[in-house]
Design a protein around this motif. Structure first.
Motif, PDB file in Angstrom:
ATOM      1  N   VAL A  28      29.189  59.343 128.454  1.00  0.00           N
ATOM      2  CA  VAL A  28      29.742  60.065 127.391  1.00  0.00           C
ATOM      3  C   VAL A  28      31.186  60.383 127.769  1.00  0.00           C
ATOM      4  N   PRO A  29      32.140  59.995 126.710  1.00  0.00           N
ATOM      5  CA  PRO A  29      33.634  60.128 126.949  1.00  0.00           C
ATOM      6  C   PRO A  29      33.815  61.715 127.337  1.00  0.00           C
ATOM      7  N   PHE A  30      34.762  61.800 128.397  1.00  0.00           N
ATOM      8  CA  PHE A  30      35.106  63.185 128.813  1.00  0.00           C
ATOM      9  C   PHE A  30      36.437  63.561 128.062  1.00  0.00           C
ATOM     10  N   THR A  31      36.327  64.744 127.424  1.00  0.00           N
ATOM     11  CA  THR A  31      37.215  65.086 126.551  1.00  0.00           C
ATOM     12  C   THR A  31      38.287  66.471 127.444  1.00  0.00           C
ATOM     13  N   ALA A  32      39.513  66.056 127.606  1.00  0.00           N
ATOM     14  CA  ALA A  32      40.142  67.031 128.411  1.00  0.00           C
ATOM     15  C   ALA A  32      40.493  68.209 127.386  1.00  0.00           C
ATOM     16  N   MET A  33      40.114  69.366 127.864  1.00  0.00           N
ATOM     17  CA  MET A  33      40.407  70.588 127.151  1.00  0.00           C
ATOM     18  C   MET A  33      41.655  71.451 127.642  1.00  0.00           C
ATOM     19  N   ALA A  34      42.364  71.355 126.572  1.00  0.00           N
ATOM     20  CA  ALA A  34      43.830  71.947 126.743  1.00  0.00           C
ATOM     21  C   ALA A  34      43.589  73.449 126.904  1.00  0.00           C
ATOM     22  N   ALA A  35      44.122  74.140 127.934  1.00  0.00           N
ATOM     23  CA  ALA A  35      43.969  75.668 128.005  1.00  0.00           C
ATOM     24  C   ALA A  35      45.167  76.316 127.387  1.00  0.00           C
ATOM     25  N   VAL A  36      45.069  77.418 127.165  1.00  0.00           N
ATOM     26  CA  VAL A  36      45.995  78.387 126.524  1.00  0.00           C
ATOM     27  C   VAL A  36      47.252  78.315 127.626  1.00  0.00           C
ATOM     28  N   ASP A  37      48.343  78.126 127.065  1.00  0.00           N
ATOM     29  CA  ASP A  37      49.743  78.083 127.795  1.00  0.00           C
ATOM     30  C   ASP A  37      50.134  76.829 128.154  1.00  0.00           C
ATOM     31  N   ASP A  38      49.109  75.688 127.915  1.00  0.00           N
ATOM     32  CA  ASP A  38      48.998  74.191 128.359  1.00  0.00           C
ATOM     33  C   ASP A  38      50.330  73.768 127.222  1.00  0.00           C
ATOM     34  N   PHE A  39      50.957  72.700 127.757  1.00  0.00           N
ATOM     35  CA  PHE A  39      51.983  71.995 126.872  1.00  0.00           C
ATOM     36  C   PHE A  39      51.468  70.632 126.685  1.00  0.00           C
ATOM     37  N   PHE A  40      51.984  70.086 125.808  1.00  0.00           N
ATOM     38  CA  PHE A  40      51.938  68.495 125.325  1.00  0.00           C
ATOM     39  C   PHE A  40      52.867  68.314 124.265  1.00  0.00           C
ATOM     40  N   GLU A  52      42.960  78.459 121.787  1.00  0.00           N
ATOM     41  CA  GLU A  52      41.939  77.388 122.001  1.00  0.00           C
ATOM     42  C   GLU A  52      40.471  77.828 121.904  1.00  0.00           C
ATOM     43  N   GLU A  53      40.143  78.049 120.520  1.00  0.00           N
ATOM     44  CA  GLU A  53      38.656  78.238 120.267  1.00  0.00           C
ATOM     45  C   GLU A  53      37.601  77.176 120.266  1.00  0.00           C
ATOM     46  N   SER A  54      36.600  77.499 120.896  1.00  0.00           N
ATOM     47  CA  SER A  54      35.357  76.478 120.894  1.00  0.00           C
ATOM     48  C   SER A  54      34.678  76.392 119.428  1.00  0.00           C
ATOM     49  N   GLY A  55      33.861  75.543 119.403  1.00  0.00           N
ATOM     50  CA  GLY A  55      33.350  75.126 117.927  1.00  0.00           C
ATOM     51  C   GLY A  55      34.203  74.907 116.796  1.00  0.00           C
ATOM     52  N   SER A  56      33.867  75.871 115.674  1.00  0.00           N
ATOM     53  CA  SER A  56      34.665  75.692 114.575  1.00  0.00           C
ATOM     54  C   SER A  56      35.970  76.710 114.459  1.00  0.00           C
ATOM     55  N   GLY A  57      36.392  77.198 115.737  1.00  0.00           N
ATOM     56  CA  GLY A  57      37.403  78.278 115.587  1.00  0.00           C
ATOM     57  C   GLY A  57      38.721  77.687 115.408  1.00  0.00           C
ATOM     58  N   ASP A  58      39.709  78.379 115.227  1.00  0.00           N
ATOM     59  CA  ASP A  58      40.873  77.830 115.255  1.00  0.00           C
ATOM     60  C   ASP A  58      41.570  77.643 116.530  1.00  0.00           C
ATOM     61  N   CYS A  59      42.484  76.533 116.341  1.00  0.00           N
ATOM     62  CA  CYS A  59      43.457  76.441 117.515  1.00  0.00           C
ATOM     63  C   CYS A  59      44.682  75.969 117.127  1.00  0.00           C
ATOM     64  N   THR A  60      45.562  77.025 117.607  1.00  0.00           N
ATOM     65  CA  THR A  60      47.095  77.024 117.269  1.00  0.00           C
ATOM     66  C   THR A  60      48.083  76.834 118.452  1.00  0.00           C
ATOM     67  N   VAL A  61      49.306  76.410 118.193  1.00  0.00           N
ATOM     68  CA  VAL A  61      50.183  76.124 119.055  1.00  0.00           C
ATOM     69  C   VAL A  61      51.663  76.731 118.508  1.00  0.00           C
ATOM     70  N   MET A  62      52.652  76.847 119.453  1.00  0.00           N
ATOM     71  CA  MET A  62      53.928  77.000 118.999  1.00  0.00           C
ATOM     72  C   MET A  62      54.779  75.785 119.170  1.00  0.00           C
ATOM     73  N   ALA A  63      55.757  75.520 118.583  1.00  0.00           N
ATOM     74  CA  ALA A  63      56.717  74.235 118.569  1.00  0.00           C
ATOM     75  C   ALA A  63      57.979  74.516 119.165  1.00  0.00           C
ATOM     76  N   ALA A  64      58.699  73.634 119.744  1.00  0.00           N
ATOM     77  CA  ALA A  64      60.018  73.861 120.139  1.00  0.00           C
ATOM     78  C   ALA A  64      60.509  72.378 120.644  1.00  0.00           C
ATOM     79  N   PHE A  65      61.659  72.259 120.529  1.00  0.00           N
ATOM     80  CA  PHE A  65      62.340  70.885 121.023  1.00  0.00           C
ATOM     81  C   PHE A  65      61.862  70.544 122.118  1.00  0.00           C
ATOM     82  N   ASN A  66      61.496  69.140 122.209  1.00  0.00           N
ATOM     83  CA  ASN A  66      61.166  68.456 123.456  1.00  0.00           C
ATOM     84  C   ASN A  66      62.321  68.483 124.521  1.00  0.00           C
ATOM     85  N   GLU A  67      62.332  69.277 125.717  1.00  0.00           N
ATOM     86  CA  GLU A  67      63.138  69.384 126.584  1.00  0.00           C
ATOM     87  C   GLU A  67      63.364  68.161 127.310  1.00  0.00           C
TER      88      GLU A  67
END
Length: 509
Positions: A28-40, A52-67
């Motif tokens: 089964v493919p392993f899906t990396a779960m991003a934790a709160v305060d993680d960056f991508f 980072e909500e599980s199931g059908s909960g909302d997942c939100t991010v803040m955006a900024a310029f790529n340093e």
């Protein structure tokens, strides 16, 4: 030993099952779960996971310029409304503090998809001295720009930035606060206006405006609105600047007139706008020959539709045949236009003394009265090479060139048949100084051109009269001999009857 033998198979089965389950889990493919305060990172932006909500909960991010990029080289940035990472979709709900504060070359910022944005951090746009265009959704809360370095004024904005002096280097200079400006561009979520088909309405702010029509490049029969999904067919009207075309009064797309039923002169009314125009095709006259005008090579034709009369060349085809070493023409003419287009004539002269010549000579009635005789095999073929057999639905004219030395006054054209031969009404026709024997026919079989010796025997000059229709001697063709023979036979029979009657009376006495 007995116990081990009994339990060995169940233990092996259990181990095999556990191994299979382990392999399935590992597959089964392993899906990396991003934790709160993680960056991508994605493109010119960096995203900080804020929930980072599980199931059908909302997942939100803040955006900024790529340093990891050079901020002084970036001129355009688009902030998405959502972003995908590791199989999850995150809503962009905020911009960080100083998100674009170092982007001194940034000219345009597209935030048109940021309908879920609820926060913009402090100093997010400080020193963005070249920023002149910001695109936002029509219902965007411009109050979020407070403390970001952007001061809003209706549809415009102003940015404060600092030009550094050289006081720190001993030059006595000081920092100077300057400003630059730009404008907002609003993006509406246009949809159909159920109360007015001529306009669309924004589902976010209820603003309504007329459609912006352009030609639909995927269907030139209609136009489409650049702002919404509306499409409609053109509404045509004559183009005042060009009588050969019409123009849509909605989008002004123009095209040439088309369709309509053209008359004999090619005039038609356009199927789209109704304007009268000249078709690109020639006139469509329905010509019928005027029989009394048929000449050697032309005739007058009248149009069944418009009654126009004009002289036309008679459609024809010709072959050259060899008759006793002389080249003679056989011409097919179709003044009544009863033959298919492209019909071709095939004619051959029958060689005297040949088996075919003797066969036709044996079939011909009264061949003994011919001073000169020539047989022709005449056939017609369609343009696809198929022979036209039997009778045709109409009459055509055949012209047989008259050989030199034949008497034109005593000529006949005869159709050789298995029954009575058919003769025709003939006429002498001269074309370019050459004389032809012309006759009308709807049969195509062997023909004979005959110069008779004296008066024609039998027939009544019609196409259906037989050459042997009179009470003619089948041997000599002499009608007087036939009458004398009949009278002689009758006299002999009468004498014989009288002799019998007299002899019988004597016996009775």
């Amino acid at each position: 030993m007995v116990y081990s033998k009994v339990t060995a198979k169940p233990i092996k089965a259990l181990l095999s099952s556990l191994l299979a389950v382990l392999l399935i889990i590992m597959s089964v493919p392993f899906t990396a779960m991003a934790a709160v305060d993680d960056f991508f990172e994605q493109g010119s932006l960096m995203f900080l996971v804020t929930s980072e909500e599980s199931g059908s909960g909302d997942c939100t991010v803040m955006a900024a310029f790529n340093e990891n990029l050079d901020p002084e080289t970036i001129t355009e940035i688009k902030v998405p409304g959502t972003v995908k990472h590791d199989g999850k979709t995150y809503s962009v709900t905020a911009l960080t503090n100083s998100a674009f504060g170092s982007c001194t070359s940034l000219k345009s910022l597209d935030m048109s998809e940021c309908t879920g944005l609820v926060s913009i951090g402090m100093s997010a746009f400080v020193d963005c001295e070249k920023l002149s265009s910001i695109t936002i959704p029509c219902n965007f809360n411009k109050g979020l720009f407070r403390d970001t370095g952007i001061v809003t004024f209706g549809d415009s904005f102003r940015i404060e930035y600092v030009s550094l002096g050289n006081g720190d280097e001993g030059g006595g200079g000081s920092d100077v606060t300057e400003t630059s400006g730009g404008t907002f561009t609003y993006v509406h979520n246009w949809g159909k206006d159920s109360s007015n088909a001529a306009q669309h309405k924004c589902s976010r702010c209820n603003k309504a405006e007329a459609h912006n029509w352009v030609i639909n490049d995927k269907n030139y029969a209609e136009h489409k609105c650049t702002e919404c999904s509306a499409k409609e067919r053109h509404t045509w009207q004559p183009d005042a600047g060009n009588p050969k075309q019409h123009k849509c009064k909605i989008c002004e797309y123009a095209e040439a007139h088309y369709g309509g039923n053209a008359d004999c002169e090619g005039n038609a009314n356009c199927a789209a706008c109704g304007s009268a125009y000249k078709t690109y095709k020639p006139g469509r006259h329905s010509w019928t020959v005027m029989p009394e005008t048929i000449g050697a090579t032309s005739a007058e034709y009248e149009c069944n539709t418009c009654q126009k009369v004009e002289e036309q060349k008679i459609s024809s085809d010709a072959n050259t045949v060899d008759v006793e070493g002389k080249k003679l023409k056989v011409i097919l003419q179709d003044p009544y236009k009863v033959l298919p287009d492209g019909t071709q004539l095939s004619s051959k002269a029958v060689t005297p003394g040949s088996a075919r010549h003797n066969e036709l000579l044996g079939q011909m009635d009264n061949s003994d009265v011919a001073r000169n005789l020539a047989f022709f095999d005449i056939e017609l073929f369609k343009s696809d090479g198929k022979q036209i057999s039997g009778q045709i639905s109409g009459r055509v004219r055949i012209l047989l060139q008259i050989p030199d030395g034949w008497d034109k006054r005593d000529l006949e054209a005869v159709l050789i048949t298995d029954g009575d031969d058919i003769d025709f009404e003939e006429s002498i026709i001269t074309i370019d100084g050459t004389d032809y024997l012309g006759f009308w026919t709807n049969h195509f079989s062997p023909y004979a051109l005959v110069e008779v010796s004296g008066e024609k025997s039998g027939g009544n000059g019609s196409e259906s009269s037989g050459k042997n229709s009179g009470k003619t001697s089948p041997v000599t063709g002499n009608q007087d001999y036939a009458a004398i023979s009949a009278l002689t036979l009758a006299s002999v029979a009468a004498v014989f009857i009288i002799f019998i009657v007299i002899n019988r009376k004597r016996r009775i006495v």
